[in-house]
Design an enzyme around this catalytic site. Sequence first.
Site, mmCIF file in Angstrom:
data_model
loop_
_atom_site.group_PDB
_atom_site.id
_atom_site.type_symbol
_atom_site.label_atom_id
_atom_site.label_comp_id
_atom_site.label_asym_id
_atom_site.label_seq_id
_atom_site.Cartn_x
_atom_site.Cartn_y
_atom_site.Cartn_z
ATOM 1 N N HIS A 71 42.963 60.854 94.342
ATOM 2 C CA HIS A 71 44.011 59.863 94.598
ATOM 3 C C HIS A 71 43.339 58.613 95.118
ATOM 4 O O HIS A 71 42.600 58.653 96.109
ATOM 5 C CB HIS A 71 45.025 60.393 95.604
ATOM 6 N N GLU A 96 35.717 49.608 75.240
ATOM 7 C CA GLU A 96 34.657 50.615 75.225
ATOM 8 C C GLU A 96 34.875 51.722 76.246
ATOM 9 O O GLU A 96 34.649 52.895 75.964
ATOM 10 C CB GLU A 96 33.301 49.951 75.472
ATOM 11 N N SER A 350 46.822 64.503 57.052
ATOM 12 C CA SER A 350 46.228 65.839 57.145
ATOM 13 C C SER A 350 44.712 65.761 57.250
ATOM 14 O O SER A 350 44.065 66.719 57.665
ATOM 15 C CB SER A 350 46.622 66.679 55.928
#
Length: 450
Positions: A71, A96, A350
């Site tokens: 955190h 990047e 696909s």
Amino acid sequence: MMNPFLNPNNLSLCLLLERMVDEDMYIMASDGSILSAPVAKPTPHKPPKCSDCAPLFMKAYQMRNAGAVIHSHGMESCLVTMLNPLAKEFRITHMEMIKGIQGHGYYDELVVPIIENTAYERELTESLAEAIKAYPKTTAVLVRNHGIYVWGDSWISAKTQSECYHYLFDAAIKLHQLGIDWTTPAHGPIQNAKISALAPNGSIKSSRRCIVLDIEGTTTPISFVSDVLFPYARNNVGRHLDATYDSAETQQDIKLLRAQVQQDLENGVAGAVCIPADDAGKMEVIAALVANVEAMIKADRKITALKELQGHIWQTGFQNNELEGLVFDDVPAALEKWTALGIKVYIYSSGSRLAQRLLFGHTKHGDLRKFLYGFFDTTVGNKRETKSYAEITASLGVDNPSEILFVTDVYQEATAAKAAGLDVIISIRPGNGPLPDNHGFRTVKSFSEI
């Protein structure tokens, strides 16, 4: 699940980084109860208190099987949520450092959900859990005017991703100051007003947020795949496996093929040939692999094991200039137009994501990937299943599935997408198969009609 370790929230940063020992940590059970607590230290030390973030950390452990959660109140993670006070997500692409985020690459769109802050961190637990559920690909959640929660399968992964997130937030803030849009592939000027489009009757309608395109028969002639790409893969599979056999990439491809062939043998699939163990020798293994791959290609099977290997074979072909991607002539102009209108364009095919990037990255029109926000393949599901389009809808983060237009040449795919709530157009291109009578879908012969 292993018992999580949490630090007390009254430890100073210096102590956290330099002085913390095992005895300073809380050990939590999987249900959130405390199994072990630090021993109180003498005055002037304050008595230990478990972090208020504990229930939030537990959600990442429970829902994502995280190995570590960080955190941060880093300034960048706070300011980036303030750039648009109404935004429910942070989005960025073609940077990047996106490659440092688990499951993402340079050409992908990184999406981080934003939840609203509360007076006490423990009150964020429910909204954080909802964000984790709604964004299955995310490894972080931003809290507006507060900070960020980042998780990974280890502390190294969580730390690395945290650094990448903060870099990207900082980049977005600086690009915002320069008036540059970090959410588009071209990183052009920020559009201050939403562009609207005219409906056919002349009335104003809001633009679609996303367009998802099929490849074969939609952006690209079916013949290019059947007459160019498939033969290249079939003719070069043995050469590719021989040249790259010991590489980690090819060994992973072989592992996937072994699992698929074993399943095919059990199901009595025609053309399946037993692949011998590695100790049978390299050439024997390759010969069996070639036989299976040729049978899979001949049957035009849409399976991940085959598509991954084909993608790697085609990568060599494109890199050696033995292959060039082909799209219909109306495609580049349409991609550029849609991008200028603020519509985000994705590919769902696909073929593997690698194969998709190769095709659009090496065309006679140049690199078209600058107009594409992301790529989906069969890892999200079969293209003829409704749940696949529901998964894509969740990934794109639209409020309503109808904000997504799906363009395909296959009736069964169109039907599945429509059932998931997407808007659908069927592409009519030379060489495409026939459609059922009274299919009920709008059709186009060129992207210029969309």
